[in-house]
Design a protein around this motif. Structure first.
Motif, PDB file in Angstrom:
ATOM      1  N   LYS A 181     -45.768  -6.843 -31.532  1.00  0.00           N
ATOM      2  CA  LYS A 181     -45.566  -6.752 -30.126  1.00  0.00           C
ATOM      3  C   LYS A 181     -45.240  -5.352 -29.343  1.00  0.00           C
ATOM      4  N   ARG A 182     -44.528  -4.551 -30.028  1.00  0.00           N
ATOM      5  CA  ARG A 182     -44.310  -3.260 -29.770  1.00  0.00           C
ATOM      6  C   ARG A 182     -45.099  -2.282 -30.039  1.00  0.00           C
ATOM      7  N   LEU A 183     -46.223  -2.516 -30.787  1.00  0.00           N
ATOM      8  CA  LEU A 183     -47.201  -1.550 -31.064  1.00  0.00           C
ATOM      9  C   LEU A 183     -48.631  -1.785 -29.977  1.00  0.00           C
ATOM     10  N   SER A 184     -49.307  -0.804 -29.911  1.00  0.00           N
ATOM     11  CA  SER A 184     -50.608  -1.240 -29.116  1.00  0.00           C
ATOM     12  C   SER A 184     -51.637  -1.764 -29.954  1.00  0.00           C
ATOM     13  N   ILE A 185     -52.382  -2.024 -29.449  1.00  0.00           N
ATOM     14  CA  ILE A 185     -53.573  -2.871 -30.141  1.00  0.00           C
ATOM     15  C   ILE A 185     -54.206  -1.848 -31.270  1.00  0.00           C
ATOM     16  N   LEU A 186     -54.491  -0.613 -30.815  1.00  0.00           N
ATOM     17  CA  LEU A 186     -54.949   0.166 -31.660  1.00  0.00           C
ATOM     18  C   LEU A 186     -54.051   0.459 -33.160  1.00  0.00           C
ATOM     19  N   GLU A 187     -52.675   0.682 -32.719  1.00  0.00           N
ATOM     20  CA  GLU A 187     -51.633   0.929 -33.591  1.00  0.00           C
ATOM     21  C   GLU A 187     -51.698  -0.594 -34.719  1.00  0.00           C
ATOM     22  N   ASN A 188     -51.712  -1.663 -33.924  1.00  0.00           N
ATOM     23  CA  ASN A 188     -51.630  -2.796 -35.022  1.00  0.00           C
ATOM     24  C   ASN A 188     -52.865  -2.625 -36.127  1.00  0.00           C
ATOM     25  N   VAL A 189     -53.842  -2.405 -35.727  1.00  0.00           N
ATOM     26  CA  VAL A 189     -55.220  -2.284 -36.647  1.00  0.00           C
ATOM     27  C   VAL A 189     -55.134  -0.996 -37.783  1.00  0.00           C
ATOM     28  N   ALA A 190     -54.458  -0.053 -36.905  1.00  0.00           N
ATOM     29  CA  ALA A 190     -54.468   1.148 -37.840  1.00  0.00           C
ATOM     30  C   ALA A 190     -53.204   0.901 -39.045  1.00  0.00           C
ATOM     31  N   ARG A 238     -53.767   9.074 -42.748  1.00  0.00           N
ATOM     32  CA  ARG A 238     -53.342   8.521 -41.374  1.00  0.00           C
ATOM     33  C   ARG A 238     -54.512   8.711 -40.433  1.00  0.00           C
ATOM     34  N   GLN A 239     -55.414   9.913 -40.780  1.00  0.00           N
ATOM     35  CA  GLN A 239     -56.520  10.032 -39.734  1.00  0.00           C
ATOM     36  C   GLN A 239     -57.753   9.124 -40.076  1.00  0.00           C
ATOM     37  N   GLN A 240     -57.869   8.768 -41.291  1.00  0.00           N
ATOM     38  CA  GLN A 240     -58.778   7.752 -41.723  1.00  0.00           C
ATOM     39  C   GLN A 240     -58.405   6.435 -41.407  1.00  0.00           C
ATOM     40  N   ALA A 241     -57.089   5.948 -41.407  1.00  0.00           N
ATOM     41  CA  ALA A 241     -56.936   4.755 -41.069  1.00  0.00           C
ATOM     42  C   ALA A 241     -57.145   4.743 -39.332  1.00  0.00           C
ATOM     43  N   TRP A 242     -56.917   5.552 -38.457  1.00  0.00           N
ATOM     44  CA  TRP A 242     -56.936   5.444 -37.155  1.00  0.00           C
ATOM     45  C   TRP A 242     -58.837   5.336 -36.967  1.00  0.00           C
ATOM     46  N   THR A 272     -60.561   0.389 -27.735  1.00  0.00           N
ATOM     47  CA  THR A 272     -59.924   1.423 -28.787  1.00  0.00           C
ATOM     48  C   THR A 272     -58.895   2.323 -27.984  1.00  0.00           C
ATOM     49  N   ASP A 273     -58.584   2.074 -26.854  1.00  0.00           N
ATOM     50  CA  ASP A 273     -57.825   3.150 -26.037  1.00  0.00           C
ATOM     51  C   ASP A 273     -56.310   3.154 -26.673  1.00  0.00           C
ATOM     52  N   ALA A 274     -55.654   4.164 -27.104  1.00  0.00           N
ATOM     53  CA  ALA A 274     -54.384   3.992 -27.732  1.00  0.00           C
ATOM     54  C   ALA A 274     -53.251   3.440 -27.128  1.00  0.00           C
ATOM     55  N   LYS A 275     -53.306   3.348 -25.813  1.00  0.00           N
ATOM     56  CA  LYS A 275     -52.491   2.918 -24.947  1.00  0.00           C
ATOM     57  C   LYS A 275     -52.620   1.334 -24.471  1.00  0.00           C
ATOM     58  N   ALA A 276     -53.631   0.542 -25.017  1.00  0.00           N
ATOM     59  CA  ALA A 276     -54.073  -0.679 -24.552  1.00  0.00           C
ATOM     60  C   ALA A 276     -52.963  -1.734 -25.288  1.00  0.00           C
ATOM     61  N   SER A 277     -52.258  -2.477 -24.367  1.00  0.00           N
ATOM     62  CA  SER A 277     -51.308  -3.199 -25.056  1.00  0.00           C
ATOM     63  C   SER A 277     -51.636  -4.837 -25.424  1.00  0.00           C
ATOM     64  N   VAL A 278     -50.894  -5.299 -26.358  1.00  0.00           N
ATOM     65  CA  VAL A 278     -51.157  -6.529 -26.952  1.00  0.00           C
ATOM     66  C   VAL A 278     -51.003  -7.618 -25.834  1.00  0.00           C
ATOM     67  N   ASP A 279     -49.950  -7.212 -25.101  1.00  0.00           N
ATOM     68  CA  ASP A 279     -49.689  -8.189 -23.908  1.00  0.00           C
ATOM     69  C   ASP A 279     -50.740  -8.585 -23.142  1.00  0.00           C
ATOM     70  N   GLY A 280     -51.646  -7.938 -22.774  1.00  0.00           N
ATOM     71  CA  GLY A 280     -52.819  -8.212 -21.912  1.00  0.00           C
ATOM     72  C   GLY A 280     -53.875  -9.265 -22.725  1.00  0.00           C
ATOM     73  N   LEU A 281     -53.634  -9.541 -23.952  1.00  0.00           N
ATOM     74  CA  LEU A 281     -54.669 -10.353 -24.722  1.00  0.00           C
ATOM     75  C   LEU A 281     -54.549 -11.869 -24.422  1.00  0.00           C
TER      76      LEU A 281
END
Length: 251
Positions: free
Chosen positions: A89-98, A111-115, A129-138
């Motif tokens: 929950k504390r990570l962004s959508i993109l961070e969760n997947v990375a 790390r660059q390839q993971a992103w 894929t916006d780095a700031k997109a939050s999981v809370d909005g899903l």
């Protein structure tokens, strides 16, 4: 790609999976269905390494994987989703997947390839894929997509999709089913799909296997399985399936 032979799991005196055997060719989508308590999720957990078999063999690309740790199974190329999404929950959508991309491949990518792989996976499931997109909005559908993106980011050869339609409305179910079909086509990923909603599953999968009380009671083409008297009996009173002339399954 996958060969399961006499797979059995006992919990004390209870047999959850009882000498189940099947094989899977590369590029197939196999539907795994059955009523509650039939052994579907236990079979998934055995393949994914969450549980160790009591008896039997699980061979993936010629290598025995029965009893291996989930992380090792993932590193070999088997990704999975879960019925109940549990994102960070504390990570962004993109961070969760990375995170899934990096650790799901045992640190073999930078790390660059993971992103980059995270962005690709999110693109496949139509999430931002916006780095700031939050999981809370899903909502429910978005969380299911995130769960799928995290599994895809591990770069699996085989995907275990566990009830990807749960909690979705009819339109979202159709979109999720089309998404799995597209992923198979574009990424050449083999899929085993566990699902209760038989009508949607039947129009996507190549073959169907049916479990009941831990035993395999039917396996074959969707039309054949839907007309099997034992399958009709298992689903009688909860869900009946009719196969149209086009071969489409309708619940």
């Amino acid at each position: 790609m996958l060969t399961v032979s006499n797979l059995t799991k006992r919990f004390g005196g209870f047999t959850a999976v009882d000498h189940v055997s099947f094989s899977l060719e590369q590029g197939e989508i196999l539907g795994l269905i059955g009523p509650n308590g039939s052994g579907k999720s236990t079979t998934f957990n055995l393949i994914a390494g969450t549980l160790a078999p009591t008896e039997g063999s699980i061979s993936f690309l010629g290598q025995e994987i029965g009893g291996q740790r989930p992380m090792d199974v993932c590193h070999l190329g088997i990704g999975r989703t879960f019925q109940i999404p549990r994102p960070f929950k504390r990570l962004s959508i993109l961070e969760n997947v990375a995170v899934a991309a990096y650790y799901g491949q045992n640190g073999r990518v930078s790390r660059q390839q993971a992103w980059a792989q995270a962005e690709e996976a999110l693109g496949l499931v139509n999430l931002p894929t916006d780095a700031k997109a939050s999981v809370d909005g899903l909502g429910a559908a978005g969380l299911k997509k995130l769960e799928l993106a995290r599994a895809l980011a591990t770069q699996p050869k085989l995907l275990l999709a566990d009830e990807s339609l749960g909690g979705l409305d009819e339109q979202e179910m159709d979109q999720a089913a089309d998404m799995l079909s597209m992923i198979r086509r574009e990424k050449n990923i083999t899929i085993i799909w566990v699902e209760h909603i038989m009508g949607v599953l039947m129009r996507v999968v190549d073959r169907v296997m049916v479990l009941d009380h831990g035993e395999k009671i039917s396996e074959g083409l969707p039309r054949e399985v839907a007309s099997d008297p034992r399958v009709v009996e298992v689903y009688l009173g909860s869900e009946r399936v009719e196969i149209a002339e086009t071969g489409e399954a309708r619940a």
